[in-house]
Scaffold this active site. Structure first.
Site, PDB file in Angstrom:
ATOM      1  N   SER A 157       1.011  -1.123  -0.094  1.00  0.00           N
ATOM      2  CA  SER A 157      -0.111   0.018   0.032  1.00  0.00           C
ATOM      3  C   SER A 157       1.035   1.244  -0.003  1.00  0.00           C
ATOM      4  CB  SER A 157      -0.950  -0.058   1.074  1.00  0.00           C
ATOM      5  OG  SER A 157      -1.590   1.221   1.379  1.00  0.00           O
ATOM      6  N   TYR A 184      -5.103   7.498  -6.969  1.00  0.00           N
ATOM      7  CA  TYR A 184      -4.035   6.614  -6.163  1.00  0.00           C
ATOM      8  C   TYR A 184      -4.386   6.173  -4.715  1.00  0.00           C
ATOM      9  CZ  TYR A 184       0.587   5.386  -4.422  1.00  0.00           C
ATOM     10  OH  TYR A 184       1.893   4.754  -4.109  1.00  0.00           O
ATOM     11  N   LYS A 188      -4.757   2.630  -3.003  1.00  0.00           N
ATOM     12  CA  LYS A 188      -3.983   2.224  -1.884  1.00  0.00           C
ATOM     13  C   LYS A 188      -4.868   2.086  -0.712  1.00  0.00           C
ATOM     14  CE  LYS A 188      -1.328   1.301  -4.071  1.00  0.00           C
ATOM     15  NZ  LYS A 188      -0.461   0.419  -4.102  1.00  0.00           N
TER      16      LYS A 188
END
Length: 324
Positions: A157, A184, A188
């Site tokens: 992550s 993003y 994650k």
């Protein structure tokens, strides 16, 4: 007494004295950066590493040292083709591994993309969510029967999960203005929630799952970003940290890979299961109203929420048309 590691610990520090002979470990994204070092360090300590990469030729060239270190230390290394942006490729790769039937002790879902322009995978998913989460979701769940009892899943992550929670109502930005870092962040956070849900489903047979943040490292992950925009963001971070009397500490690739290796083969399963780790230890939950800079540790509570993890699992199954 267990060794204590931290932000500056390297893969060699973490694996000092560890013999991985007889262990089989799968690492995705072995054509660059963290994936190469993760694979190399494990193979150097005797593990048989199966690397996965989209570009086989690039990966073969990039992992010459991995093969040398594996051969010199009774380890092993091989590469399989895996394009996480194509569910056809994902399913083919998983089916090939299932046909071979060779078990794994650890799966390290390392591959990913960051802050890409607005694009779609071959299956029509927003690229970052589709590649970073959905590709791994299908691949890992398909090969989960190969994980030995007592095995691990480690999802890469990022502290970038703080940019955004997942948005299950609009995962492909069909109604939301696209912002690379928000996308993003969603992906994650999804990596963490996937680990939480996977851990819940497999812990009875001793298989544990965790998510890790490698730290701030100069790798190919920034290749999709406009250099000027990237530098402007670094300047902004530097100013924020200067106001706090701090400065941005870049990690080496060996330091960045250490937490993946620590969580995968060194830490106790009950310690890391269903958790988020950074700097070679489990992180604490930090409230959403607390401002965090890149040098501060901590995970947002929404990324570890069990209800959100279940909702993401269900939505992911709907999106890929497959139940696990």
């Amino acid at each position: 007494m267990a060794k204590v590691f931290g932000a500056t610990s390297t893969t060699e520090d973490v694996l000092s004295g560890v013999n991985l002979k007889g262990k089989r470990i799968l690492v995705t994204g072995v054509s660059a950066g963290l994936g190469i070092e993760t694979a190399r360090s494990l193979a150097e300590h005797g593990a048989h590493v199966v690397g996965a990469a989209r570009d086989l030729a690039k990966a073969e060239a990039a992992t010459a040292q991995v093969r040398k270190d594996a051969a010199a230390n009774a380890g092993g290394f091989e590469i399989v083709t895996l394009d996480l942006g194509s569910l056809k490729s994902v399913r083919a790769a998983a089916d090939d591994l299932l046909t071979k039937g060779e078990p794994f002790d650890v799966i390290i879902a390392n591959a990913g993309v960051m802050a890409t322009p607005f694009e779609h995978t071959k299956d029509g998913f927003e690229r970052q969510f589709g590649t970073n989460h959905l590709g791994h979701f299908v691949f890992v769940n398909r090969i989960a029967p190969l994980l030995r009892a007592g095995g691990r899943l480690i999802n890469l992550s990022s502290g970038g999960h703080r940019f955004s929670n997942v948005n299950l109502d609009d995962p492909n930005f069909e109604r939301t203005p696209y912002e690379p870092y928000v996308a993003y962040g969603r992906s994650k956070t999804a990596n963490i929630l996937f680990a939480v849900a996977f851990d819940k489903r497999h812990r009875e047979r001793g298989v544990r799952a965790a998510a890790v943040h490698p730290g701030v490292i100069r790798t190919e992950l920034t290749r999709y970003m406009d250099p000027a925009q990237f530098q402007a963001r670094l300047d902004q971070i530097a100013q924020q940290l200067a106001a706090e009397g701090k400065e941005l500490q870049w990690k080496t690739v060996a330091q960045g890979s250490a937490t993946s290796v620590w969580a995968g083969v060194v830490a106790r399963g009950e310690e890391i299961g269903g958790r988020y780790c950074e700097n070679c230890h489990v992180s604490d939950i930090v409230p959403d109203d607390v401002v965090l800079s890149p040098v501060n540790e901590g995970v947002r509570g929404y990324a570890l929420d069990s209800d959100s993890a279940e909702a993401l699992w269900k939505k992911s199954e709907e999106l890929v048309g497959e139940s696990f």
